[in-house]
Design an enzyme around this catalytic site. Structure first.
Site, PDB file in Angstrom:
ATOM      1  N   THR A   1       0.816  -1.222   0.000  1.00  0.00           N
ATOM      2  CA  THR A   1       0.000   0.000   0.000  1.00  0.00           C
ATOM      3  C   THR A   1       0.843   1.263   0.000  1.00  0.00           C
ATOM      4  OG1 THR A   1      -1.770  -1.124   1.170  1.00  0.00           O
ATOM      5  CG2 THR A   1      -1.755   1.263   1.334  1.00  0.00           C
TER       6      THR A   1
ATOM      7  N   ASP B   1       1.390  -6.566  -4.430  1.00  0.00           N
ATOM      8  CA  ASP B   1       0.594  -6.551  -3.201  1.00  0.00           C
ATOM      9  C   ASP B   1       1.139  -7.742  -2.408  1.00  0.00           C
ATOM     10  OD1 ASP B   1      -2.706  -5.869  -2.378  1.00  0.00           O
ATOM     11  OD2 ASP B   1      -1.608  -7.491  -1.408  1.00  0.00           O
TER      12      ASP B   1
ATOM     13  N   THR C   1       1.561  -4.663   4.256  1.00  0.00           N
ATOM     14  CA  THR C   1       1.367  -5.074   5.655  1.00  0.00           C
ATOM     15  C   THR C   1       0.747  -6.459   5.788  1.00  0.00           C
ATOM     16  OG1 THR C   1      -0.788  -3.998   5.754  1.00  0.00           O
ATOM     17  CG2 THR C   1       1.115  -2.699   6.482  1.00  0.00           C
TER      18      THR C   1
ATOM     19  N   CYS D   1      -4.503 -18.756  20.714  1.00  0.00           N
ATOM     20  CA  CYS D   1      -4.509 -17.549  21.558  1.00  0.00           C
ATOM     21  C   CYS D   1      -3.368 -16.640  21.127  1.00  0.00           C
ATOM     22  CB  CYS D   1      -4.269 -17.906  23.023  1.00  0.00           C
ATOM     23  SG  CYS D   1      -5.675 -18.626  23.815  1.00  0.00           S
TER      24      CYS D   1
HETATM   25  N1  ASP Z   1      -2.754  -5.475   0.539  1.00  0.00           N
HETATM   26  C1  ASP Z   1      -1.659  -4.598   0.914  1.00  0.00           C
HETATM   27  C2  ASP Z   1      -0.387  -5.426   0.904  1.00  0.00           C
HETATM   28  O1  ASP Z   1      -0.182  -6.206   1.802  1.00  0.00           O
HETATM   29  C3  ASP Z   1      -1.891  -4.035   2.263  1.00  0.00           C
HETATM   30  C4  ASP Z   1      -0.816  -3.115   2.780  1.00  0.00           C
HETATM   31  O2  ASP Z   1       0.236  -2.933   2.236  1.00  0.00           O
HETATM   32  O3  ASP Z   1      -1.077  -2.504   3.823  1.00  0.00           O
HETATM   33  O4  ASP Z   1       0.398  -5.295   0.003  1.00  0.00           O
END
Ligand code: ASP
Length: 350
Positions: free
Chosen positions: A21, A64, A96, A286
């Protein structure tokens, strides 16, 4: 690309750009798609103000991170190896979604790491006004270059994740948030640093500089799986996973402190798997706490079946550790010893 200031940069950092992102923009259909690093360079002219030499290498077509592969992890490891002597530290810009898996995988691939490798990214693309890309990337660069004030030795010789003002160990991280800025947490290990007005390092929690030289591994075994348990799970479903052709290892995601059903069919499936040489590792669903096989009757039998307790490991670290240890091709006894030992700070053994 280089952002070298005119004279005497204090440090040099290599940014390995994979996508995510952080560098995305909207396409005509209104979907976010990865763009190349120019997008970031144009939107962050302040990169030139840092008194450090920042160079960027893209891993290939930006992705991505839902598309990340084992080959990508091996390529990141190889890039770090090739450039190890030329830079003080490394920043990996990454989506992420799978960042915690990638950071954990790299922690195992980079044995005796004596420099900082910081993963970071953003929840909001760099082109948007409320982006978190600036904060995350600028501070990640500073951390990658950080040294102890007196000894001038590397401050964080670890693979870590910096996000939303917190630095955490890569193989302890989990993505916990998809809407807010605080995307990552490390439930079972304290943060390595916090970024307020000053960078505050938690030196006691940071790994020591290794005595030996960096050793970069280039093998991960993909013949592994994760079997999450749930009430109502059937023998057919368990068998479908554990009897997959050439399976070598499986994470059994259990309840609470490592508990699983005691139904005879379930025991039988586990016994048959271990008899076929499949290594089973017990990891709790958990987020906090640890696996303690034998605490309850519903976990005591697992040890006898050859299931190893995963202590307080995350699923992300467990699956990548299993890939790594199986990739070493050691004897069954040595594989089990490595899986139950703390290799890179991924578990706390009590
Ligand atoms: N879908 C994106 C990725 O993992 C999400 C991100 O970068 O926050 O490339």
């Amino acid at each position: 690309m280089s952002t070298a200031p005119d004279n005497h940069p204090e440090a040099s950092v290599l940014v390995i750009y994979t996508g995510g992102t952080v560098g995305m923009a909207y396409n005509r259909r209104g979907e976010l798609v990865p763009m190349n690093f120019d997008q970031i360079r144009r939107k962050m002219p302040e990169l030139r103000q840092l008194n450090m030499r920042v160079e960027v290498q893209s891993l290939g077509q930006p992705i991505d991170s839902s598309n990340v592969t084992i080959e990508d992890w091996l390529r990141i490891a190889a890039l770090i190896q090739e450039n190890y002597a030329r830079y003080d530290g490394f920043v990996v810009l990454h989506g992420t979604d799978t960042m915690a898996y990638s950071a954990a995988a790299l922690s195992f691939l980079l044995e005796n790491l004596g420099k900082t490798v910081v993963f970071t990214g953003a929840q909001v693309p760099v082109g948007r006004i409320r982006t978190d890309a600036r904060r995350n990337l600028i501070t990640a660069l500073e951390i990658a270059a950080a040294r102890h004030p007196m000894a001038r030795t590397v401050r964080v010789p670890e693979v870590c994740i910096f996000f939303n003002d917190v630095l955490i160990r890569g193989n302890r991280a989990k993505k916990v948030e998809s809407q807010q800025y605080n995307a990552f947490r490390s439930e079972n290990y304290p943060p390595l640093a916090r970024a307020g007005i000053e960078l505050e390092f938690n030196d006691k929690q940071i790994r020591l500089l290794p005595a030996a030289r960096l050793r970069v591994h280039q093998r991960l075994d993909e013949r592994v799986t994760v079997l999450p348990l749930f009430p109502g799970i059937t023998e057919r479903m368990v068998r479908a996973q554990l009897e997959a052709a050439d399976l070598r290892g499986a994470i059994i995601e259990t309840y609470g402190s490592g508990n699983a059903p005691t139904a005879p069919w379930f025991l039988q499936c586990l016994r048959e798997a271990t008899d076929r040489g499949v290594q089973l590792l017990n990891v709790s669903q958990c987020e906090e706490g640890r696996v303690m096989q034998g605490r309850y009757e519903t976990s005591a039998y697992l040890t006898d079946l050859g299931v190893l307790g995963g202590d307080d490991i995350t699923r992300e670290a467990a699956i990548t550790k299993l890939m790594f240890v199986l990739g070493l091709e050691r004897s069954a006894a040595e594989t089990q010893r490595l899986l139950t030992h703390d290799l890179r700070g991924e578990i706390t053994i009590v």
